[in-house]
Design an enzyme around this catalytic site. Structure first.
Site, PDB file in Angstrom:
ATOM      1  N   HIS A   1       0.882  -1.166   0.000  1.00 41.35           N
ATOM      2  CA  HIS A   1       0.000   0.000   0.000  1.00 41.35           C
ATOM      3  C   HIS A   1       0.926   1.224   0.000  1.00 41.35           C
ATOM      4  CE1 HIS A   1      -2.730   3.034   1.690  1.00 41.35           C
ATOM      5  NE2 HIS A   1      -3.732   2.241   1.359  1.00 41.35           N
TER       6      HIS A   1
ATOM      7  N   ASP B   1       3.139  -4.114   8.157  1.00 41.41           N
ATOM      8  CA  ASP B   1       1.932  -3.310   7.988  1.00 41.41           C
ATOM      9  C   ASP B   1       0.750  -4.270   8.156  1.00 41.41           C
ATOM     10  OD1 ASP B   1      -0.320  -2.155   6.970  1.00 41.41           O
ATOM     11  OD2 ASP B   1       0.587  -1.490   5.084  1.00 41.41           O
TER      12      ASP B   1
ATOM     13  N   GLN C   1      -4.512  -4.817   7.210  1.00 39.17           N
ATOM     14  CA  GLN C   1      -5.535  -5.742   6.705  1.00 39.17           C
ATOM     15  C   GLN C   1      -5.507  -7.086   7.431  1.00 39.17           C
ATOM     16  OE1 GLN C   1      -7.885  -4.786   4.830  1.00 39.17           O
ATOM     17  NE2 GLN C   1      -7.051  -2.928   3.919  1.00 39.17           N
TER      18      GLN C   1
ATOM     19  N   LYS D   1     -10.527   0.150  10.692  1.00 35.42           N
ATOM     20  CA  LYS D   1     -10.801  -1.036   9.882  1.00 35.42           C
ATOM     21  C   LYS D   1     -11.254  -2.210  10.753  1.00 35.42           C
ATOM     22  CE  LYS D   1      -7.206   0.139   6.484  1.00 35.42           C
ATOM     23  NZ  LYS D   1      -7.908   0.661   5.313  1.00 35.42           N
TER      24      LYS D   1
ATOM     25  N   CYS E   1      -4.693   2.314  -3.806  1.00 33.66           N
ATOM     26  CA  CYS E   1      -3.444   2.847  -3.232  1.00 33.66           C
ATOM     27  C   CYS E   1      -2.297   1.854  -3.388  1.00 33.66           C
ATOM     28  CB  CYS E   1      -3.593   3.241  -1.761  1.00 33.66           C
ATOM     29  SG  CYS E   1      -4.886   4.440  -1.467  1.00 33.66           S
TER      30      CYS E   1
HETATM   31  N1  7TS Z   1      -1.737  -0.519   4.741  1.00 31.01           N
HETATM   32  C1  7TS Z   1      -2.651  -1.299   4.171  1.00 31.01           C
HETATM   33  C2  7TS Z   1      -2.308  -2.719   3.821  1.00 31.01           C
HETATM   34  C3  7TS Z   1      -3.917  -0.793   3.924  1.00 31.01           C
HETATM   35  O1  7TS Z   1      -4.837  -1.572   3.363  1.00 31.01           O
HETATM   36  C4  7TS Z   1      -4.214   0.556   4.278  1.00 31.01           C
HETATM   37  C5  7TS Z   1      -5.545   1.184   3.967  1.00 31.01           C
HETATM   38  C6  7TS Z   1      -3.219   1.299   4.896  1.00 31.01           C
HETATM   39  C7  7TS Z   1      -1.987   0.734   5.102  1.00 31.01           C
HETATM   40  C8  7TS Z   1      -3.441   2.696   5.337  1.00 31.01           C
HETATM   41  O2  7TS Z   1      -4.336   2.745   6.391  1.00 31.01           O
HETATM   42  P1  7TS Z   1      -4.762   4.149   6.990  1.00 31.01           P
HETATM   43  O3  7TS Z   1      -5.720   3.812   8.065  1.00 31.01           O
HETATM   44  O4  7TS Z   1      -3.525   4.814   7.479  1.00 31.01           O
HETATM   45  O5  7TS Z   1      -5.386   4.918   5.857  1.00 31.01           O
HETATM   46  N2  7TS Z   1      -6.221   0.573   2.901  1.00 31.01           N
HETATM   47  C9  7TS Z   1      -7.281   1.061   2.245  1.00 31.01           C
HETATM   48  C10 7TS Z   1      -7.903   0.340   1.222  1.00 31.01           C
HETATM   49  O6  7TS Z   1      -7.544  -0.753   0.845  1.00 31.01           O
HETATM   50  N3  7TS Z   1      -8.928   1.070   0.755  1.00 31.01           N
HETATM   51  O7  7TS Z   1      -8.971   2.208   1.440  1.00 31.01           O
HETATM   52  C11 7TS Z   1      -7.961   2.220   2.381  1.00 31.01           C
END
Ligand code: 7TS
Length: 410
Positions: free
Chosen positions: A125, A202, A205, A228, A368
């Protein structure tokens, strides 16, 4: 019906699932972007603001003490939930992205220099890519990538060749947000650690969807987001090995993170507060504690079993449509509840827009992960992602919506 979870009872806890979109019952399949929130989490927010809103770690009054206790209790819950040895290893941030940036600044700037190497994967990501590209550009370091196989798993056959005496960091996703692939992080972290390479996972997910024990994973850093996993937006977690947090300089300076300040300088607060400058996101952290309670009561093994069932059903039904290209591993046991696909020559955004008219919320685009999309030879995909409240009936609505999209564009 799910054999692992009482989905009807779960659904009744989520007020938003009662709403309609364009006159159709909402079918929310965009959980990889953010999950919906149960009443228990919403109530925790309201309770905080209605009965004990106060700043923490400073007040001598009752409200301040209650708020401080609730905030620190949430940290204890998180520590237990992720298997951290102590709550001192749990730093609250705004999200996964900020947790990773914290490491890139506070650890990376001090430990990565010219000619050093960082290992990432082709399935990052952007939030686990850009901070390292910025660091590498600033320091003159190099990034090497673990490639993906045609199946959407990591090519690990030549992993040892990626390491060199200059490798300082290996950072990678536990579960891919675009492919759903569950990576063998324990194995890869062990390979890195035995070479003295620092590791960051990371877990954005993974933590919401399966049992994760950060000590069993073995990484030095593990990052994830509350939003999430049923919690509010604006809260992320950086788990870090205590020794690393001890030796790292603070990321942000200001109130809260200091012990003693003079006109000449300052000393830093104890862990984890050294990394939580300024008034934190008190209400949302406390409500995140309620989200953890909710998931704990369901049991993360059951959450995982339920998602495997729904994902297996979705993969089967999608395979039954002509002209669907699926991305990621075939075996639902090897993937999280994320299903990326393309449908004939329809643009993913068109698929998403037609599905929306059927009340079905999915994500369409690059998710992303633009470099990964290039590896797959596409500009984007349609992506359905599942959570504890999704049912096989909802997958059927998705499939009907896809058939309608095909007819519409015929
Ligand atoms: N890493 C992974 C694997 C992710 O899926 C996401 C967000 C992030 C980092 C970033 O998370 P945040 O809370 O800092 O924004 N993924 C997604 C997605 O798949 N669709 O929208 C956000």
């Amino acid at each position: 019906m799910s054999s692992a979870l009482d989905v009807n009872a779960i659904r009744s806890d989520f007020p938003i699932l009662e709403r309609e979109v364009y006159g159709k019952r909402l079918v929310y399949l965009d959980n990889a972007a953010t999950s919906q929130k149960p009443r228990q989490v919403i109530d925790a927010l309201v309770r905080y603001y209605e009965t004990y809103n106060a700043n923490i770690h400073r007040a001598v009054h009752a409200l301040g003490e209650e708020a401080t206790a609730a905030y620190e209790e949430a940290r204890e819950k998180v520590a237990r939930f992720i298997g951290a040895p102590s709550s001192e290893s749990v730093v609250f941030t705004r999200n996964t992205t900020e947790a990773i940036n914290l490491v890139a600044y506070a650890w990376g700037r001090a430990n990565v220099g010219e000619g050093d190497e960082i290992i990432l994967t082709q399935m990052e990501h952007h939030s686990n890519l850009i901070p390292w590209q910025q660091l590498a550009a600033e320091k003159g370091a190099t990034i090497r990538y673990i490639e993906i196989t045609p199946e959407g798993t990591l090519e690990l056959g030549n992993l040892s060749a990626l390491f060199s005496p200059r490798t300082k960091l290996l950072a990678m996703p536990h579960v891919s947000n675009s492919l759903g692939t569950i990576n063998p992080v324990e194995e890869i972290v062990a390979e890195a650690s035995k070479r003295g390479v620092t590791t960051l996972i990371d877990g954005a997910q993974a933590m919401p969807h399966m049992p994760v024990d950060v000590q069993a994973v073995g990484a030095d850093f593990y990052a994830f987001s509350a939003h999430k996993m049923l919690g509010p937006t604006g809260v992320g977690v950086l788990y870090a090995r205590r020794e690393l947090l001890e030796e790292m300089a603070p990321f942000l300076g200001g109130g809260e993170m200091i012990l003693k300040v003079t006109f000449e300088g300052a000393t830093w607060n104890d862990l984890p507060w050294k990394f939580e400058a300024g008034t934190p996101n008190i209400a949302d952290v406390i409500a995140f504690g309620s989200a953890i309670d909710y998931l704990d009561a369901l049991g993360m093994d059951n959450v995982r079993r339920h998602e495997v069932e729904v994902t297996a059903y979705a993969l089967d039904r999608l395979r039954g449509l002509d002209d669907v290209t699926l991305y990621g591993p075939d075996d639902p046991e090897q993937r999280g509840g994320v299903v990326s696909f393309n449908f004939g020559d329809l643009h993913p955004h068109d698929v998403g827009t037609i599905l929306d008219r059927h009340g079905v919320a999915i994500r369409a685009g690059h998710h992303c992960t633009q470099p990964l999309m290039r590896c797959l030879g596409v500009t984007g995909t349609a992506r359905a992602s599942f959570y504890i409240y999704n049912t096989q009936d909802e997958v059927d609505v998705l499939i009907e919506g896809l058939k309608a999209a095909r007819d519409f564009f015929k």
